[in-house]
Write a protein that holds these residues in place. Structure first.
Motif, PDB file in Angstrom:
ATOM      1  N   SER A 183       6.793  -4.314 -13.239  1.00  0.00           N
ATOM      2  CA  SER A 183       5.898  -5.449 -12.984  1.00  0.00           C
ATOM      3  C   SER A 183       6.419  -6.320 -11.846  1.00  0.00           C
ATOM      4  CB  SER A 183       5.747  -6.289 -14.261  1.00  0.00           C
ATOM      5  OG  SER A 183       5.036  -7.475 -13.999  1.00  0.00           O
ATOM      6  N   ASN A 184       7.704  -6.680 -11.877  1.00  0.00           N
ATOM      7  CA  ASN A 184       8.204  -7.611 -10.861  1.00  0.00           C
ATOM      8  C   ASN A 184       8.198  -6.976  -9.467  1.00  0.00           C
ATOM      9  OD1 ASN A 184      11.250  -7.060  -9.956  1.00  0.00           O
ATOM     10  ND2 ASN A 184      11.082  -6.467 -12.094  1.00  0.00           N
ATOM     11  N   SER A 185       8.386  -5.641  -9.391  1.00  0.00           N
ATOM     12  CA  SER A 185       8.354  -4.961  -8.086  1.00  0.00           C
ATOM     13  C   SER A 185       6.936  -4.968  -7.506  1.00  0.00           C
ATOM     14  CB  SER A 185       8.846  -3.516  -8.229  1.00  0.00           C
ATOM     15  OG  SER A 185      10.167  -3.486  -8.721  1.00  0.00           O
ATOM     16  N   LYS A 186       5.959  -4.678  -8.354  1.00  0.00           N
ATOM     17  CA  LYS A 186       4.560  -4.681  -7.895  1.00  0.00           C
ATOM     18  C   LYS A 186       4.127  -6.073  -7.433  1.00  0.00           C
ATOM     19  CE  LYS A 186       2.669  -2.461 -11.474  1.00  0.00           C
ATOM     20  NZ  LYS A 186       1.710  -1.695 -12.284  1.00  0.00           N
ATOM     21  N   ARG A 187       4.640  -7.096  -8.133  1.00  0.00           N
ATOM     22  CA  ARG A 187       4.302  -8.466  -7.724  1.00  0.00           C
ATOM     23  C   ARG A 187       4.860  -8.784  -6.330  1.00  0.00           C
ATOM     24  NH1 ARG A 187       2.547  -7.250 -11.961  1.00  0.00           N
ATOM     25  NH2 ARG A 187       1.041  -6.450 -10.479  1.00  0.00           N
ATOM     26  N   LEU A 188       6.047  -8.221  -6.008  1.00  0.00           N
ATOM     27  CA  LEU A 188       6.648  -8.468  -4.687  1.00  0.00           C
ATOM     28  C   LEU A 188       5.766  -7.912  -3.572  1.00  0.00           C
ATOM     29  CD1 LEU A 188      10.444  -7.758  -5.371  1.00  0.00           C
ATOM     30  CD2 LEU A 188       9.367  -9.983  -5.012  1.00  0.00           C
ATOM     31  N   VAL A 189       5.158  -6.747  -3.811  1.00  0.00           N
ATOM     32  CA  VAL A 189       4.230  -6.164  -2.826  1.00  0.00           C
ATOM     33  C   VAL A 189       3.055  -7.121  -2.613  1.00  0.00           C
ATOM     34  CG1 VAL A 189       2.671  -4.239  -2.337  1.00  0.00           C
ATOM     35  CG2 VAL A 189       4.889  -3.796  -3.410  1.00  0.00           C
ATOM     36  N   GLU A 190       2.483  -7.617  -3.715  1.00  0.00           N
ATOM     37  CA  GLU A 190       1.331  -8.539  -3.623  1.00  0.00           C
ATOM     38  C   GLU A 190       1.716  -9.830  -2.907  1.00  0.00           C
ATOM     39  OE1 GLU A 190      -0.359  -6.944  -7.954  1.00  0.00           O
ATOM     40  OE2 GLU A 190       0.335  -9.013  -7.746  1.00  0.00           O
ATOM     41  N   VAL A 191       2.882 -10.357  -3.233  1.00  0.00           N
ATOM     42  CA  VAL A 191       3.344 -11.609  -2.614  1.00  0.00           C
ATOM     43  C   VAL A 191       3.534 -11.413  -1.108  1.00  0.00           C
ATOM     44  CG1 VAL A 191       5.307 -13.222  -2.480  1.00  0.00           C
ATOM     45  CG2 VAL A 191       4.392 -12.578  -4.705  1.00  0.00           C
ATOM     46  N   GLY A 192       4.105 -10.260  -0.723  1.00  0.00           N
ATOM     47  CA  GLY A 192       4.313  -9.963   0.699  1.00  0.00           C
ATOM     48  C   GLY A 192       3.005  -9.893   1.462  1.00  0.00           C
ATOM     49  N   ALA A 193       2.030  -9.204   0.894  1.00  0.00           N
ATOM     50  CA  ALA A 193       0.719  -9.075   1.546  1.00  0.00           C
ATOM     51  C   ALA A 193       0.049 -10.441   1.674  1.00  0.00           C
ATOM     52  CB  ALA A 193      -0.157  -8.108   0.759  1.00  0.00           C
ATOM     53  N   ARG A 194       0.158 -11.235   0.618  1.00  0.00           N
ATOM     54  CA  ARG A 194      -0.467 -12.557   0.609  1.00  0.00           C
ATOM     55  C   ARG A 194       0.221 -13.521   1.589  1.00  0.00           C
ATOM     56  NH1 ARG A 194      -0.923 -14.747  -5.213  1.00  0.00           N
ATOM     57  NH2 ARG A 194      -2.254 -12.942  -5.453  1.00  0.00           N
ATOM     58  N   ALA A 195       1.520 -13.297   1.806  1.00  0.00           N
ATOM     59  CA  ALA A 195       2.289 -14.187   2.688  1.00  0.00           C
ATOM     60  C   ALA A 195       2.163 -13.805   4.160  1.00  0.00           C
ATOM     61  CB  ALA A 195       3.751 -14.196   2.269  1.00  0.00           C
ATOM     62  N   GLY A 196       1.331 -12.799   4.463  1.00  0.00           N
ATOM     63  CA  GLY A 196       1.026 -12.526   5.860  1.00  0.00           C
ATOM     64  C   GLY A 196       1.548 -11.225   6.421  1.00  0.00           C
ATOM     65  N   CYS A 197       2.119 -10.349   5.580  1.00  0.00           N
ATOM     66  CA  CYS A 197       2.606  -9.065   6.078  1.00  0.00           C
ATOM     67  C   CYS A 197       1.463  -8.049   6.015  1.00  0.00           C
ATOM     68  CB  CYS A 197       3.797  -8.586   5.250  1.00  0.00           C
ATOM     69  SG  CYS A 197       4.571  -7.138   5.975  1.00  0.00           S
ATOM     70  N   ALA A 198       1.116  -7.473   7.171  1.00  0.00           N
ATOM     71  CA  ALA A 198      -0.069  -6.609   7.260  1.00  0.00           C
ATOM     72  C   ALA A 198       0.068  -5.341   6.427  1.00  0.00           C
ATOM     73  CB  ALA A 198      -0.325  -6.250   8.722  1.00  0.00           C
ATOM     74  N   TYR A 199       1.288  -4.828   6.286  1.00  0.00           N
ATOM     75  CA  TYR A 199       1.500  -3.580   5.545  1.00  0.00           C
ATOM     76  C   TYR A 199       2.646  -3.809   4.562  1.00  0.00           C
ATOM     77  CZ  TYR A 199       2.702   1.360   4.637  1.00  0.00           C
ATOM     78  OH  TYR A 199       2.972   2.567   4.044  1.00  0.00           O
ATOM     79  N   ALA A 200       2.352  -3.807   3.263  1.00  0.00           N
ATOM     80  CA  ALA A 200       3.383  -3.969   2.235  1.00  0.00           C
ATOM     81  C   ALA A 200       3.231  -2.835   1.235  1.00  0.00           C
ATOM     82  CB  ALA A 200       3.235  -5.319   1.540  1.00  0.00           C
ATOM     83  N   GLN A 201       4.315  -2.084   1.018  1.00  0.00           N
ATOM     84  CA  GLN A 201       4.237  -0.910   0.156  1.00  0.00           C
ATOM     85  C   GLN A 201       5.429  -0.834  -0.793  1.00  0.00           C
ATOM     86  OE1 GLN A 201       1.898   1.604  -0.311  1.00  0.00           O
ATOM     87  NE2 GLN A 201       0.597   0.266   0.919  1.00  0.00           N
ATOM     88  N   LEU A 202       5.185  -0.209  -1.943  1.00  0.00           N
ATOM     89  CA  LEU A 202       6.235   0.048  -2.933  1.00  0.00           C
ATOM     90  C   LEU A 202       6.759   1.471  -2.717  1.00  0.00           C
ATOM     91  CD1 LEU A 202       7.518  -1.169  -5.620  1.00  0.00           C
ATOM     92  CD2 LEU A 202       5.792   0.149  -6.832  1.00  0.00           C
ATOM     93  N   VAL A 203       8.088   1.630  -2.652  1.00  0.00           N
ATOM     94  CA  VAL A 203       8.679   2.962  -2.566  1.00  0.00           C
ATOM     95  C   VAL A 203       9.765   3.074  -3.629  1.00  0.00           C
ATOM     96  CG1 VAL A 203       8.177   3.354  -0.115  1.00  0.00           C
ATOM     97  CG2 VAL A 203      10.342   2.272  -0.755  1.00  0.00           C
ATOM     98  N   GLN A 204       9.872   4.233  -4.262  1.00  0.00           N
ATOM     99  CA  GLN A 204      10.930   4.412  -5.261  1.00  0.00           C
ATOM    100  C   GLN A 204      12.265   4.678  -4.580  1.00  0.00           C
ATOM    101  OE1 GLN A 204      10.304   5.798  -9.223  1.00  0.00           O
ATOM    102  NE2 GLN A 204       8.480   6.924  -8.594  1.00  0.00           N
ATOM    103  N   ARG A 205      12.200   5.444  -3.457  1.00  0.00           N
ATOM    104  CA  ARG A 205      13.412   5.698  -2.671  1.00  0.00           C
ATOM    105  C   ARG A 205      13.018   6.164  -1.277  1.00  0.00           C
ATOM    106  NH1 ARG A 205      17.003   9.606  -6.162  1.00  0.00           N
ATOM    107  NH2 ARG A 205      18.347   9.110  -4.408  1.00  0.00           N
ATOM    108  N   ALA A 206      13.991   6.500  -0.432  1.00  0.00           N
ATOM    109  CA  ALA A 206      13.726   6.773   0.987  1.00  0.00           C
ATOM    110  C   ALA A 206      12.722   7.912   1.196  1.00  0.00           C
ATOM    111  CB  ALA A 206      15.039   7.077   1.697  1.00  0.00           C
TER     112      ALA A 206
END
Length: 316
Positions: free
Chosen positions: A229-252
């Protein structure tokens, strides 16, 4: 061939929080004390790499207590469990260790205190999330009502408008939760809130770092698990704060390099259950492709530590 230049913004704080650190330590110490196998009800934290590592050491992950034998220790995950789970373990004379994050336990105690005062509880959280199930399971069915959005507040059916309190899941978006709290207070002016916000310090700190970093970045990656949950929220917060591309990755290996073509800057952060080794793996993947300049975006320093339960500090 010369590598293209890239500014890599690294959020701080990021990754493991004190509750996750403690939960992992509990499993490792339990295996050390009682030997393998040690059973763990639900993933100890939401991260495949961490869970696989503990499985290799002798942890067996199950979804229900009924899957555990009576004669082996069982650990309850950091997300917390309904009251019925430790009661069932006691009835079977099992050795059990509760790895519930102390900040989640604080919400459980708060809910119980409000119920003892005759108040009905409204929980702000995500349906089906283990933390929500655990918190709602502290009280009899119907004593805790769940809302997920401001729209839910309009339709929630309460026993008495004047005798209500609210609690929240600890890993929510600070901004989304504020909107739901505002809706609750508008509809139920007498509703009682927590003495201190339920959203944990680590969730808040990681979201603040992302808010500071996002406007500088062409793209942002959050290292974390899809069920975190907290990781998914970080993606949403990033997008809302003005980052055009925000994605969740498990690893490289999960990085979509085609989507990142032409970027000049990238922001990297991680959810509270993602280990630093996976963050470094992602950073190294960028260094292999770009001429990287690293810039730390630090908005807070954390020095919180939670003790493991006494049973693990005593000799076997």
């Amino acid at each position: 061939m010369t590598k293209p230049p890239l500014t890599l913004y690294l959020a701080a704080p990021r990754g493991f929080c004190a509750g996750v650190d403690r939960a992992i330590k509990i499993v490792e110490m339990a295996i050390e004390k009682w030997g393998a196998p040690v059973y763990v009800r639900h993933e100890i934290v939401h991260n495949k790499f961490v869970v696989d590592g503990l499985r290799d050491k002798g942890a067996v992950f199950v979804e229900e207590l009924s899957e555990c034998p009576d004669d082996r220790p069982v650990i309850f995950s950091a997300h917390g469990v309904p009251k019925s789970v430790p009661s069932a373990a006691q009835a079977r004379n099992m050795i059990y260790v509760d790895a519930t994050c102390p900040l989640v336990s604080k919400v459980h105690i708060e809910a119980q205190r409000h119920a003892d005062a005759g108040l009905q509880i409204i929980m702000i959280g995500h349906a089906g999330h283990p933390e929500t199930i655990g918190t709602m399971g502290q009280l009899p069915e119907g004593d805790v009502l769940l809302v997920e959005t401001p729209e839910d507040v309009a339709t929630v059916a309460v026993r008495d408008d004047a005798r209500l309190a609210y609690v929240t899941q600890t890993t929510l978006s600070v901004d989304d939760t504020a909107d739901i709290v505002a809706a609750l207070q508008a509809r139920f002016p007498a509703i009682i809130g927590p003495h201190k916000e339920d959203i944990c310090y680590a969730t808040t700190n990681r979201q603040e770092a992302v808010k500071a970093m996002a406007p500088k970045c062409d793209a942002m990656l959050v290292v974390g698990a899809p069920n975190s949950s907290n990781s998914k929220r970080l993606v949403e917060v990033g997008a809302r704060a003005g980052c055009a591309y925000a994605q969740l990755v498990q690893r490289a290996d999960d990085i979509d390099w085609r989507a990142l073509e032409g970027i000049g800057s990238i922001g990297i952060t991680a959810g509270a259950s993602a280990p630093e080794v996976l963050i470094n793996e992602v950073i190294d993947a960028f260094k292999a492709r770009y001429d990287v300049t690293t810039d730390l975006v630090e908005t807070a320093q954390e020095n919180v530590e939670f003790k493991v339960p006494r049973v693990l500090r005593q000799p076997a």
